[in-house]
Scaffold this motif. Structure first.
Motif, PDB file in Angstrom:
ATOM      1  N   LYS A  10       0.840   4.138  -2.714  1.00  0.00           N
ATOM      2  CA  LYS A  10       0.627   5.567  -2.163  1.00  0.00           C
ATOM      3  C   LYS A  10       1.554   6.567  -2.781  1.00  0.00           C
ATOM      4  CE  LYS A  10      -0.156   8.145   1.692  1.00  0.00           C
ATOM      5  NZ  LYS A  10      -0.039   8.487   3.310  1.00  0.00           N
ATOM      6  N   ARG A  11       2.979   6.048  -2.934  1.00  0.00           N
ATOM      7  CA  ARG A  11       3.901   6.889  -3.558  1.00  0.00           C
ATOM      8  C   ARG A  11       3.749   7.394  -4.818  1.00  0.00           C
ATOM      9  NH1 ARG A  11       9.612   5.220  -3.549  1.00  0.00           N
ATOM     10  NH2 ARG A  11       9.644   7.260  -3.923  1.00  0.00           N
ATOM     11  N   ARG A  63      -1.858  -1.642  -7.208  1.00  0.00           N
ATOM     12  CA  ARG A  63      -2.775  -0.537  -7.520  1.00  0.00           C
ATOM     13  C   ARG A  63      -4.160  -0.794  -7.348  1.00  0.00           C
ATOM     14  NH1 ARG A  63      -2.099   3.956 -12.155  1.00  0.00           N
ATOM     15  NH2 ARG A  63      -3.472   2.466 -13.170  1.00  0.00           N
ATOM     16  N   SER A 117      -6.377   3.263  -0.084  1.00  0.00           N
ATOM     17  CA  SER A 117      -6.453   2.814   1.191  1.00  0.00           C
ATOM     18  C   SER A 117      -6.445   3.822   2.191  1.00  0.00           C
ATOM     19  CB  SER A 117      -5.151   1.727   1.492  1.00  0.00           C
ATOM     20  OG  SER A 117      -5.366   0.848   0.828  1.00  0.00           O
ATOM     21  N   ALA A 133       0.873  -1.153   0.019  1.00  0.00           N
ATOM     22  CA  ALA A 133       0.060  -0.047  -0.038  1.00  0.00           C
ATOM     23  C   ALA A 133       0.854   1.435   0.006  1.00  0.00           C
ATOM     24  CB  ALA A 133      -0.849   0.090   1.240  1.00  0.00           C
ATOM     25  N   PHE A 134       1.995   1.332   0.790  1.00  0.00           N
ATOM     26  CA  PHE A 134       2.881   2.320   0.713  1.00  0.00           C
ATOM     27  C   PHE A 134       3.717   2.768  -0.634  1.00  0.00           C
ATOM     28  CE2 PHE A 134       7.127   4.206   1.071  1.00  0.00           C
ATOM     29  CZ  PHE A 134       7.041   5.425   1.618  1.00  0.00           C
ATOM     30  N   GLU A 152       0.579   7.464  -6.007  1.00  0.00           N
ATOM     31  CA  GLU A 152      -0.520   8.330  -6.140  1.00  0.00           C
ATOM     32  C   GLU A 152      -0.070   9.751  -5.564  1.00  0.00           C
ATOM     33  OE1 GLU A 152      -3.084   6.854  -3.299  1.00  0.00           O
ATOM     34  OE2 GLU A 152      -3.965   5.286  -4.754  1.00  0.00           O
ATOM     35  N   GLU A 153       1.041  10.061  -4.893  1.00  0.00           N
ATOM     36  CA  GLU A 153       1.564  11.154  -4.607  1.00  0.00           C
ATOM     37  C   GLU A 153       2.240  11.955  -5.586  1.00  0.00           C
ATOM     38  OE1 GLU A 153       3.857  10.269  -1.268  1.00  0.00           O
ATOM     39  OE2 GLU A 153       2.147  10.123   0.076  1.00  0.00           O
ATOM     40  N   TYR A 178      -5.085  -1.950  -3.744  1.00  0.00           N
ATOM     41  CA  TYR A 178      -4.746  -0.934  -2.608  1.00  0.00           C
ATOM     42  C   TYR A 178      -5.093   0.432  -2.818  1.00  0.00           C
ATOM     43  CZ  TYR A 178      -2.259  -5.002  -0.839  1.00  0.00           C
ATOM     44  OH  TYR A 178      -1.878  -6.166  -0.095  1.00  0.00           O
ATOM     45  N   SER A 207      -6.136   5.700   5.696  1.00  0.00           N
ATOM     46  CA  SER A 207      -4.904   5.708   7.159  1.00  0.00           C
ATOM     47  C   SER A 207      -5.271   4.681   8.133  1.00  0.00           C
ATOM     48  CB  SER A 207      -4.539   7.031   7.724  1.00  0.00           C
ATOM     49  OG  SER A 207      -5.589   7.462   8.424  1.00  0.00           O
TER      50      SER A 207
END
Length: 88
Positions: free
Chosen positions: A16-17, A42, A48, A12-13, A19-20, A45, A50
């Motif tokens: 998330k990177r 992707r 997702s 997930a991390f 998505e950032e 997750y 927090s």
């Protein structure tokens, strides 16, 4: 099927990177994963929250604790069986 070398929280991390705004090619290279793996993660997750991440982390910690308990009990059982065999 081969087990993943990444935990759900790590997956997930990584997503998330992306998505950032981190370039996707850079994520592939740093994580050592293929494009197909990233896009499968992707799908799974994306978005997702927090609270979900916290729950995943807690579940992973509980799983690790339970694995340790099983290992300790297995060792105890083996030692007791060895003692019984020596007495006979």
């Amino acid at each position: 099927m081969k087990a993943s070398k990444f935990s759900d929280a790590q997956n997930a991390f990584i997503v998330k990177r992306g998505e950032e705004g981190v370039p996707v090619a850079e994520i592939f290279r740093e994580a050592g994963i293929s494009q197909a793996t990233y896009f499968n993660w992707r799908k799974e997750y994306a978005g997702s929250m927090s609270s979900e991440m916290k729950r995943l982390r807690e579940l992973e910690q509980e799983n690790a604790r339970l694995k340790k308990v099983v290992a300790d009990l297995s060792l105890d059982k083996e030692m007791l069986q060895d003692i019984v065999k020596r007495k006979l």
